[in-house]
Design a protein around this motif. Structure first.
Motif, PDB file in Angstrom:
ATOM      1  N   GLU A  38       3.035  -2.474  36.242  1.00  0.00           N
ATOM      2  CA  GLU A  38       1.974  -2.854  35.307  1.00  0.00           C
ATOM      3  C   GLU A  38       1.308  -1.618  34.710  1.00  0.00           C
ATOM      4  O   GLU A  38       0.973  -1.592  33.522  1.00  0.00           O
ATOM      5  N   ASP A  39       1.115  -0.576  35.519  1.00  0.00           N
ATOM      6  CA  ASP A  39       0.550   0.673  34.994  1.00  0.00           C
ATOM      7  C   ASP A  39       1.490   1.301  33.969  1.00  0.00           C
ATOM      8  O   ASP A  39       1.045   1.831  32.940  1.00  0.00           O
ATOM      9  N   VAL A  40       2.786   1.256  34.266  1.00  0.00           N
ATOM     10  CA  VAL A  40       3.778   1.809  33.344  1.00  0.00           C
ATOM     11  C   VAL A  40       3.720   1.087  32.005  1.00  0.00           C
ATOM     12  O   VAL A  40       3.672   1.717  30.933  1.00  0.00           O
ATOM     13  N   MET A  41       3.696  -0.240  32.039  1.00  0.00           N
ATOM     14  CA  MET A  41       3.651  -1.021  30.802  1.00  0.00           C
ATOM     15  C   MET A  41       2.360  -0.772  30.034  1.00  0.00           C
ATOM     16  O   MET A  41       2.368  -0.618  28.808  1.00  0.00           O
ATOM     17  N   ARG A  42       1.252  -0.710  30.741  1.00  0.00           N
ATOM     18  CA  ARG A  42      -0.037  -0.503  30.072  1.00  0.00           C
ATOM     19  C   ARG A  42      -0.060   0.835  29.333  1.00  0.00           C
ATOM     20  O   ARG A  42      -0.502   0.914  28.184  1.00  0.00           O
ATOM     21  N   GLU A  43       0.427   1.874  29.981  1.00  0.00           N
ATOM     22  CA  GLU A  43       0.417   3.194  29.354  1.00  0.00           C
ATOM     23  C   GLU A  43       1.343   3.247  28.140  1.00  0.00           C
ATOM     24  O   GLU A  43       1.021   3.876  27.124  1.00  0.00           O
ATOM     25  N   ALA A  91       0.152   3.917  24.385  1.00  0.00           N
ATOM     26  CA  ALA A  91       0.770   5.031  23.660  1.00  0.00           C
ATOM     27  C   ALA A  91       1.318   4.557  22.320  1.00  0.00           C
ATOM     28  O   ALA A  91       1.226   5.260  21.313  1.00  0.00           O
ATOM     29  N   GLY A  92       1.888   3.343  22.296  1.00  0.00           N
ATOM     30  CA  GLY A  92       2.390   2.801  21.043  1.00  0.00           C
ATOM     31  C   GLY A  92       1.284   2.532  20.044  1.00  0.00           C
ATOM     32  O   GLY A  92       1.436   2.767  18.850  1.00  0.00           O
ATOM     33  N   GLU A  93       0.120   2.070  20.533  1.00  0.00           N
ATOM     34  CA  GLU A  93      -1.023   1.831  19.658  1.00  0.00           C
ATOM     35  C   GLU A  93      -1.541   3.136  19.063  1.00  0.00           C
ATOM     36  O   GLU A  93      -1.843   3.223  17.877  1.00  0.00           O
ATOM     37  N   GLN A  94      -1.646   4.160  19.922  1.00  0.00           N
ATOM     38  CA  GLN A  94      -2.148   5.443  19.438  1.00  0.00           C
ATOM     39  C   GLN A  94      -1.201   6.050  18.410  1.00  0.00           C
ATOM     40  O   GLN A  94      -1.629   6.626  17.413  1.00  0.00           O
ATOM     41  N   LYS A  95       0.080   5.886  18.637  1.00  0.00           N
ATOM     42  CA  LYS A  95       1.062   6.454  17.711  1.00  0.00           C
ATOM     43  C   LYS A  95       1.012   5.757  16.362  1.00  0.00           C
ATOM     44  O   LYS A  95       1.221   6.374  15.315  1.00  0.00           O
ATOM     45  N   SER A  96       0.721   4.448  16.387  1.00  0.00           N
ATOM     46  CA  SER A  96       0.659   3.693  15.130  1.00  0.00           C
ATOM     47  C   SER A  96      -0.708   3.793  14.472  1.00  0.00           C
ATOM     48  O   SER A  96      -0.930   3.213  13.405  1.00  0.00           O
ATOM     49  N   PRO A 140      -2.580 -15.647  22.936  1.00  0.00           N
ATOM     50  CA  PRO A 140      -2.557 -14.184  22.961  1.00  0.00           C
ATOM     51  C   PRO A 140      -1.954 -13.626  21.680  1.00  0.00           C
ATOM     52  O   PRO A 140      -1.045 -14.211  21.100  1.00  0.00           O
ATOM     53  N   ALA A 141      -2.475 -12.479  21.253  1.00  0.00           N
ATOM     54  CA  ALA A 141      -1.991 -11.846  20.025  1.00  0.00           C
ATOM     55  C   ALA A 141      -0.903 -10.836  20.351  1.00  0.00           C
ATOM     56  O   ALA A 141      -0.905 -10.229  21.408  1.00  0.00           O
ATOM     57  N   PRO A 142       0.080 -10.652  19.447  1.00  0.00           N
ATOM     58  CA  PRO A 142       1.095  -9.632  19.678  1.00  0.00           C
ATOM     59  C   PRO A 142       0.482  -8.235  19.697  1.00  0.00           C
ATOM     60  O   PRO A 142      -0.503  -7.972  19.027  1.00  0.00           O
ATOM     61  N   VAL A 143       1.086  -7.359  20.493  1.00  0.00           N
ATOM     62  CA  VAL A 143       0.585  -5.991  20.613  1.00  0.00           C
ATOM     63  C   VAL A 143       1.718  -5.026  20.336  1.00  0.00           C
ATOM     64  O   VAL A 143       2.853  -5.245  20.734  1.00  0.00           O
ATOM     65  N   ALA A 144       1.409  -3.943  19.642  1.00  0.00           N
ATOM     66  CA  ALA A 144       2.352  -2.834  19.421  1.00  0.00           C
ATOM     67  C   ALA A 144       3.647  -3.284  18.764  1.00  0.00           C
ATOM     68  O   ALA A 144       4.730  -2.885  19.162  1.00  0.00           O
ATOM     69  N   ASN A 145       3.507  -4.150  17.746  1.00  0.00           N
ATOM     70  CA  ASN A 145       4.660  -4.592  16.966  1.00  0.00           C
ATOM     71  C   ASN A 145       5.732  -5.260  17.814  1.00  0.00           C
ATOM     72  O   ASN A 145       6.911  -5.202  17.498  1.00  0.00           O
ATOM     73  N   GLY A 146       5.334  -5.884  18.902  1.00  0.00           N
ATOM     74  CA  GLY A 146       6.311  -6.510  19.776  1.00  0.00           C
ATOM     75  C   GLY A 146       6.285  -8.014  19.673  1.00  0.00           C
ATOM     76  O   GLY A 146       5.450  -8.612  19.023  1.00  0.00           O
ATOM     77  N   ASN A 147       7.248  -8.648  20.336  1.00  0.00           N
ATOM     78  CA  ASN A 147       7.328 -10.094  20.337  1.00  0.00           C
ATOM     79  C   ASN A 147       6.664 -10.696  21.562  1.00  0.00           C
ATOM     80  O   ASN A 147       6.339 -11.878  21.576  1.00  0.00           O
ATOM     81  N   ALA A 148       6.515  -9.923  22.630  1.00  0.00           N
ATOM     82  CA  ALA A 148       5.866 -10.437  23.828  1.00  0.00           C
ATOM     83  C   ALA A 148       4.365 -10.260  23.677  1.00  0.00           C
ATOM     84  O   ALA A 148       3.892  -9.190  23.315  1.00  0.00           O
ATOM     85  N   PRO A 149       3.576 -11.312  23.944  1.00  0.00           N
ATOM     86  CA  PRO A 149       2.135 -11.211  23.750  1.00  0.00           C
ATOM     87  C   PRO A 149       1.445 -10.487  24.889  1.00  0.00           C
ATOM     88  O   PRO A 149       1.849 -10.572  26.042  1.00  0.00           O
ATOM     89  N   ALA A 150       0.401  -9.740  24.568  1.00  0.00           N
ATOM     90  CA  ALA A 150      -0.450  -9.115  25.572  1.00  0.00           C
ATOM     91  C   ALA A 150      -1.863  -9.173  25.019  1.00  0.00           C
ATOM     92  O   ALA A 150      -2.068  -9.139  23.812  1.00  0.00           O
ATOM     93  N   VAL A 151      -2.862  -9.283  25.872  1.00  0.00           N
ATOM     94  CA  VAL A 151      -4.236  -9.432  25.422  1.00  0.00           C
ATOM     95  C   VAL A 151      -5.114  -8.366  26.050  1.00  0.00           C
ATOM     96  O   VAL A 151      -4.778  -7.765  27.069  1.00  0.00           O
ATOM     97  N   MET A 152      -6.234  -8.126  25.394  1.00  0.00           N
ATOM     98  CA  MET A 152      -7.232  -7.193  25.901  1.00  0.00           C
ATOM     99  C   MET A 152      -8.330  -7.981  26.595  1.00  0.00           C
ATOM    100  O   MET A 152      -8.882  -8.910  26.026  1.00  0.00           O
ATOM    101  N   GLU A 153      -8.621  -7.626  27.820  1.00  0.00           N
ATOM    102  CA  GLU A 153      -9.723  -8.233  28.556  1.00  0.00           C
ATOM    103  C   GLU A 153     -10.516  -7.117  29.212  1.00  0.00           C
ATOM    104  O   GLU A 153      -9.984  -6.352  30.008  1.00  0.00           O
ATOM    105  N   GLY A 154     -11.781  -7.026  28.840  1.00  0.00           N
ATOM    106  CA  GLY A 154     -12.599  -5.956  29.399  1.00  0.00           C
ATOM    107  C   GLY A 154     -12.123  -4.585  28.998  1.00  0.00           C
ATOM    108  O   GLY A 154     -12.301  -3.623  29.735  1.00  0.00           O
ATOM    109  N   GLY A 155     -11.501  -4.481  27.816  1.00  0.00           N
ATOM    110  CA  GLY A 155     -11.029  -3.186  27.344  1.00  0.00           C
ATOM    111  C   GLY A 155      -9.695  -2.766  27.916  1.00  0.00           C
ATOM    112  O   GLY A 155      -9.210  -1.687  27.629  1.00  0.00           O
ATOM    113  N   LEU A 156      -9.077  -3.627  28.751  1.00  0.00           N
ATOM    114  CA  LEU A 156      -7.803  -3.291  29.368  1.00  0.00           C
ATOM    115  C   LEU A 156      -6.734  -4.263  28.896  1.00  0.00           C
ATOM    116  O   LEU A 156      -7.000  -5.455  28.697  1.00  0.00           O
ATOM    117  N   ILE A 157      -5.522  -3.764  28.727  1.00  0.00           N
ATOM    118  CA  ILE A 157      -4.410  -4.617  28.338  1.00  0.00           C
ATOM    119  C   ILE A 157      -3.938  -5.415  29.547  1.00  0.00           C
ATOM    120  O   ILE A 157      -3.699  -4.849  30.619  1.00  0.00           O
TER     121      ILE A 157
END
Length: 246
Positions: free
Chosen positions: A174-179, A183-188, A202-219
Motif C-alpha cells: 500500500e505504501d508503494v502504491m501510494r508513493e 509521484a504521478g500526480e506531481q509529474k502531471s 470514487p474518482a479516477p486518479v493519475a490517468n488510470g482506470n482503477a479508482p482511488a480516493v483521498m480521505e484525510g489528505g491520504l490516497i
C-alpha cells in the motif's frame, strides 16, 4: 611444402574442434535452459525502458503472435499454458514503464506471483496477432492485483482474461502504491485530489482506470471489485484447508 600442408591441416582441425565445441555448448544451453525465454525477457525489459513512462494506474499493452512453438498438440490453437507464460512478458513491460518494480526494490522488497486465475473465452489460432493489456485493479498492504486481457486487434474480442496476485515481500504494498500515485500526480502538475463527497463513486486518479480516493489528505485503496473479493475468499479458504492438512 609438406610442412605447409601439415600446418594448414592442423589449423583446419583446430577450427573444426572450436566450431564443434561451440555447437555443443549451444546445444547444452538449449537443453539445460530455456534460452529463448531469457533472451525474450531481456529484450522486453530493454524495449520497455525505451517506451513512454505511464502512471501506476494506467494500462499498458504488449503485442504477440501465436507461433508454432505455442500451439497445442491438436495443432490448431494456442496451448493453455502459454497464456500464463506470456503474462511474464506483459508484466515486465508494466513493471518497467510504471516504475512498480523499481519502487519495490528501493524499499528493500521483492515481488513474486502469489496466485493466478485465467478464463478462456475463444482460442487463438496459429499465427494470430494478439494484444495483452495489463492494469492494476486493486491492492492491499501485502499484494497488488493485476488484470490481463488477451485481445485480438482485428476484431477487438477478448480471447482470455486473467487476474494475478503479485505478492510484495519485505515491503508494504500500500505504501508503494501510494508513493507511485503521488509521484504521478506531481509529474502531471496536479496538486492533489479532493475528497469525494459521501456516497459518491470514487474518482479516477493519475490517468488510470482503477479508482482511488483521498480521505484525510491520504490516497486510499479503491473498493475491491466483487470478482476479486470472491477470488481472495477462495484463496483464503484454500490456504486454511492446506494449513489444516486437508
Amino acid at each position: 611444402m609438406e610442412g605447409s600442408q601439415a600446418s594448414s591441416g592442423g589449423t583446419m582441425e583446430t577450427t573444426c574442434y572450436v566450431v564443434s565445441g561451440f555447437l555443443l555448448f549451444l546445444l547444452f544451453l538449449h537443453s539445460a535452459f530455456e534460452v529463448h525465454y531469457f533472451l525474450r525477457m531481456f529484450l522486453c525489459a530493454f524495449v520497455a525502458r525505451c517506451k513512454r513512462r505511464v502512471g501506476i494506474l494506467s494500462p499498458t499493452s504488449v503485442y504477440g503472435m501465436c507461433i508454432t512453438t505455442d500451439i497445442d498438440t491438436l495443432l490448431y490453437h494456442m496451448n493453455n499454458a502459454r497464456y500464463i507464460r506470456e503474462l511474464d512478458f506483459a508484466r515486465v513491460d508494466f513493471y518497467e514503464r510504471s516504475g512498480l518494480y523499481r519502487k519495490i526494490r528501493e524499499k528493500g522488497g521483492a515481488v513474486v506471483q502469489g496466485a493466478a486465475t485465467i478464463r478462456y473465452r475463444r482460442f487463438l489460432r496459429p499465427f494470430t496477432l494478439y494484444k495483452i493489456t495489463s492494469k492494476v485493479v486493486y491492492w492491499d498492504d501485502k499484494s497488488v492485483f493485476m488484470e490481463h486481457r488477451f485481445i485480438t486487434p482485428k476484431d477487438g474480442f477478448i480471447r482470455a482474461i486473467a487476474v494475478c496476485r503479485q505478492r510484495v515481500i519485505n515491503a508494504n504494498a500500500e505504501d508503494v502504491m501510494r508513493e507511485l500515485i503521488l509521484a504521478g500526480e506531481q509529474k502531471s502538475g496536479k496538486k492533489g485530489v479532493s475528497p469525494a463527497p459521501p456516497g459518491s463513486p470514487p474518482a479516477p486518479v493519475a490517468n488510470g482506470n482503477a479508482p482511488a480516493v483521498m480521505e484525510g489528505g491520504l490516497i486510499q485503496r479503491p473498493p475491491v471489485p466483487l470478482e476479486i473479493a470472491k477470488w481472495i475468499e477462495c484463496n483464503d479458504i484454500s490456504s486454511a484447508n492446506l494449513r489444516n492438512g486437508c
